[in-house]
Design an enzyme around this catalytic site. Structure first.
Site, short mmCIF file in Angstrom:
data_model
loop_
_atom_site.label_atom_id
_atom_site.label_comp_id
_atom_site.label_asym_id
_atom_site.label_seq_id
_atom_site.Cartn_x
_atom_site.Cartn_y
_atom_site.Cartn_z
N LYS A 181 0.68 -1.23 -0.01
CA LYS A 181 0.02 0.06 -0.20
C LYS A 181 0.86 1.23 -0.08
O LYS A 181 1.86 1.33 0.83
CB LYS A 181 -0.82 -0.02 1.09
CG LYS A 181 -1.94 -1.18 1.18
CD LYS A 181 -2.63 -1.08 2.57
CE LYS A 181 -1.93 -1.45 3.62
NZ LYS A 181 -2.71 -1.59 4.85
N THR A 220 -8.20 8.85 8.78
CA THR A 220 -7.40 8.00 8.37
C THR A 220 -7.34 6.48 9.30
O THR A 220 -6.36 5.69 9.27
CB THR A 220 -6.00 7.94 7.88
OG1 THR A 220 -5.37 8.59 8.99
CG2 THR A 220 -6.11 9.12 6.80
N GLY A 222 -7.65 3.16 11.28
CA GLY A 222 -8.28 2.11 10.64
C GLY A 222 -8.36 1.81 9.22
O GLY A 222 -8.92 0.84 8.84
N THR A 223 -7.70 2.70 8.46
CA THR A 223 -7.63 2.26 7.04
C THR A 223 -7.20 0.94 6.85
O THR A 223 -7.61 0.18 5.90
CB THR A 223 -6.92 3.47 6.36
OG1 THR A 223 -5.78 3.60 6.82
CG2 THR A 223 -7.95 4.65 6.17
N GLY A 224 -5.83 0.75 7.28
CA GLY A 224 -5.18 -0.60 6.86
C GLY A 224 -6.08 -1.75 7.71
O GLY A 224 -6.12 -2.88 6.84
N CYS A 225 -6.77 -1.78 8.54
CA CYS A 225 -7.53 -2.77 9.23
C CYS A 225 -8.72 -2.92 8.04
O CYS A 225 -9.12 -4.07 7.89
CB CYS A 225 -7.95 -2.44 10.52
SG CYS A 225 -6.87 -2.15 11.90
#
Length: 278
Positions: A181, A220, A222-225
């Site tokens: 990412k 942003t 929690g975007t990865g989760c």
């Protein structure tokens, strides 16, 4: 949409709890439901969080973690997603419980959560080797951001070509695919790179580049989760990996754009943007 009366596909999510509700298990379950999947939880740690950062972490006792995983697996699940696995012991425990079903073909999405948005470290140094040598070979897809990819591969990543090389390295470590990412890159246009291993060791990898305009937002958290859980939901719905990634990227972008504007730091996304009525 699923036909009336049909059960939703079941997704086992193994991750930490976020008391602020924007990341971790809370974001994972919201994402799964928004995308037509039933999210079942096995909590690895209790974190004290809000939009200003992580203020404490308590590890869930090993017997409790094992019991949670076993109870959910007994109900029947079609995919697994892992998030915060903060120690080597936790990683070994998780592998011991899910290894057999994953090796038998159950899709596994590995989100190598290392550092929270506010800078709090969520993966201990002793866990990195366990993650790379034991967890990655089980992964259907691993979803690192750039700093995480640098740690996992030992490579400095500054360009899209570096991202492709990092993805190839993760495939070499045993993962069947890797989504690198690019949110930490500079510029108005950001790229995510998906690298998928060939069907056999002799087949070349497939590289797909996803480009999109940067969203200028503090929301942003929690975007990865959310991205990893959205991919897992796609795999649970029997989507091909590339299709699951494309759908997940679109979902996360819209959730960022629809963010409710909460908090004074890194705010949460609007996970139900595609289902809200008001």
């Amino acid at each position: 949409m699923l036909p009336a009366g049909r059960h939703l596909p079941r997704l086992l999510i193994i991750a930490g709890s976020d008391s602020g509700g924007g990341a971790g298990i809370q974001a994972d379950v919201k994402t799964a439901l928004a995308l037509g999947v039933d999210g079942y939880a096995a909590i690895t740690a209790l974190t004290v969080q809000n939009t200003l950062g992580v203020h404490g972490v308590w590890e869930v006792p090993q017997p409790a973690l094992m019991a949670q995983i076993d109870a959910v697996l007994a109900t029947g699940v079609v995919a697994v997603k892992t998030g915060m696995l903060h120690s080597a012991m936790v990683i070994d425990t998780v592998i011991g419980r899910i290894g057999a079903v994953v090796r038998a073909g159950l899709p596994l999405v590995v989100d190598p959560v290392m550092v929270a948005k506010g800078g709090h470290r969520l993966l201990r140094e002793d866990a990195i080797a366990a993650l790379t040598t034991r967890m990655l070979p089980l992964a259907t897809i691993v979803t690192p951001n750039l700093p995480e990819a640098e740690v996992l591969t030992g490579r400095k990543i500054a360009t899209v070509d570096d991202m492709i090389a990092a993805g190839r390295s993760l495939i070499g470590m045993g993962a069947r695919s890797a989504l690198i990412k690019g949110g930490h890159m500079s510029g108005d246009t950001l790229s995510d790179i998906l690298v998928i291993a060939g069907a056999t060791g002799l087949d070349p990898v497939t590289v797909t580049r996803f480009d999109g305009p940067r969203i200028d937002s503090r929301h942003t958290h929690g975007t990865g989760c959310t991205m990893a859980s959205a991919i897992a939901a796609g795999l649970a719905r029997e989507r091909a990996t590339a299709d699951a990634v494309a759908i997940a990227r679109s979902y996360v972008r819209q959730a960022m754009l629809a963010a409710p504007g909460l908090g004074h730091g890194h705010g949460p996304l609007r996970h139900d943007w595609n289902r809200r009525t008001a």
